[in-house]
Enzyme design. Structure first.
Site, short mmCIF file in Angstrom:
data_model
loop_
_atom_site.label_atom_id
_atom_site.label_comp_id
_atom_site.label_asym_id
_atom_site.label_seq_id
_atom_site.Cartn_x
_atom_site.Cartn_y
_atom_site.Cartn_z
CG ASN A 10 -1.70 1.24 1.41
OD1 ASN A 10 -1.72 2.09 0.52
ND2 ASN A 10 -2.36 1.38 2.55
CE LYS A 12 -0.11 3.21 4.81
NZ LYS A 12 0.02 3.30 6.25
CG HIS A 93 -5.72 1.92 5.34
ND1 HIS A 93 -5.28 2.85 6.25
CD2 HIS A 93 -4.69 1.04 5.17
CE1 HIS A 93 -4.03 2.55 6.61
NE2 HIS A 93 -3.66 1.46 5.97
CD GLU A 95 -2.76 5.50 6.88
OE1 GLU A 95 -2.68 5.54 5.63
OE2 GLU A 95 -1.87 5.01 7.59
CD GLU A 163 -3.18 -2.27 7.42
OE1 GLU A 163 -2.07 -2.49 6.93
OE2 GLU A 163 -3.82 -1.23 7.20
N GLY A 169 3.03 2.32 10.84
CA GLY A 169 4.04 3.36 10.69
C GLY A 169 4.79 3.70 11.97
CB SER A 208 5.52 -1.78 12.05
OG SER A 208 5.17 -0.44 12.33
P1 13P Z 1 3.29 0.44 7.59
O1 13P Z 1 3.76 -0.86 6.98
O2 13P Z 1 4.03 1.64 7.07
O3 13P Z 1 3.25 0.36 9.08
O4 13P Z 1 1.78 0.66 7.10
C1 13P Z 1 0.87 -0.38 7.24
C2 13P Z 1 -0.35 -0.02 6.49
O5 13P Z 1 -1.11 0.85 6.88
C3 13P Z 1 -0.61 -0.74 5.23
O6 13P Z 1 -1.90 -0.52 4.78
#
Ligand code: 13P
Length: 249
Positions: A10, A12, A93, A95, A163, A169, A208
């Site tokens: 992803n 982002k 997601h 976010e 997640e 992150g 992560s």
């Molecule tokens: P990270 O791997 O950067 O922690 O992000 C995970 C994520 O949100 C994937 O959708």
């Protein structure tokens, strides 16, 4: 039932057109690990170019609208993703749930839109830190599953991504035992609602994931793959995660 491991990047809101070469490098390297399904979900702006530059590879969106068309300024519909070569879409997601106020009903409608457009859907769930700390993570996630997973679908085309928000992150990851417990609880809830179809559904872990922790996370019970953010942006970081999945068969 043997489920093929699934490793999804992803990206982002990262990547300009010069990132297409990186995606080609990732897909080429993934060819050497043919037992693993690999997808990359770049920003909307790169989907068409990436799909054209990597024929036959799984490229996807990070969101879609629940309607097929209409007066929704700035939004992208699932058939539009399919139209430019996407075969996958991520919905729900954290976010989007947190930053854009998406609730379970909307996430479910988006998942249905993706499935109707012929896309494979990755539906995300996960608890915030305070819920984990209060011991309510499993209940919280199972409520999200109940509210956001559609009633009818091809189990090969709907994956769940667990997640935990506090792991995204941050470099923090749950213990392998906690991941296995959550994935087992998700599988159990899916089996209670969908019967045997739950065995065919893939449940990914995200938060992560990197080349160092992928092997142990991917080997946890009921973990069928990974949804990777930061470590999916370069072949140097992403391919070791694909290799770790391949080593587990
Ligand atoms: P990270 O791997 O950067 O922690 O992000 C995970 C994520 O949100 C994937 O959708």
């Amino acid at each position: 039932m043997a489920r093929r491991k699934y490793v999804v990047g992803n990206w982002k809101m990262n990547g300009l057109s010069d990132a297409i070469g990186e995606a080609q490098t990732i897909f080429s390297a993934a060819d050497g690990h043919g037992t693993v399904d690999v997808a990359i979900c770049p920003p909307f702006t790169l989907i068409g170019t990436m799909a054209a530059a990597a024929p036959g590879k799984a490229v996807g969106g990070q969101d879609c609208h629940s309607a097929v068309s209409g007066a929704f300024t700035g939004s992208v519909a699932a058939p539009m993703l399919a139209d430019i070569g996407a075969s996958v879409v991520i919905v729900g997601h954290s976010e989007r749930r947190e930053g854009f106020g998406e609730n379970d009903a909307e996430v479910r409608a988006k998942a249905e839109a993706g499935l109707s457009a012929g896309l494979s859907v990755i539906l995300c769930v996960g608890e915030p830190r305070e819920v984990r700390e209060s011991g309510g993570a499993i209940d919280y996630v199972l409520t999200q599953i109940a509210g956001s997973v559609p009633d009818a679908f091809d189990p090969q085309r709907l994956a769940i991504a667990y997640e935990p928000i506090w792991a995204i992150g941050t470099g923090l990851v749950p213990t392998v035992a906690d991941v296995a417990a959550m994935h087992g609880a998700i599988r159990g809830a899916l089996a209670a609602r969908f019967g045997d179809a739950a065995e065919a559904m893939r449940i990914l872990y995200g938060g992560s994931v990197n080349g160092d922790n992928a092997a142990e996370l991917l080997d946890a019970g009921d973990v069928d793959g990974a949804l990777v953010g930061g470590a999916s942006l370069t072949a140097a970081k992403f391919v070791p995660i694909v290799a770790a999945a391949a080593a587990l068969g």
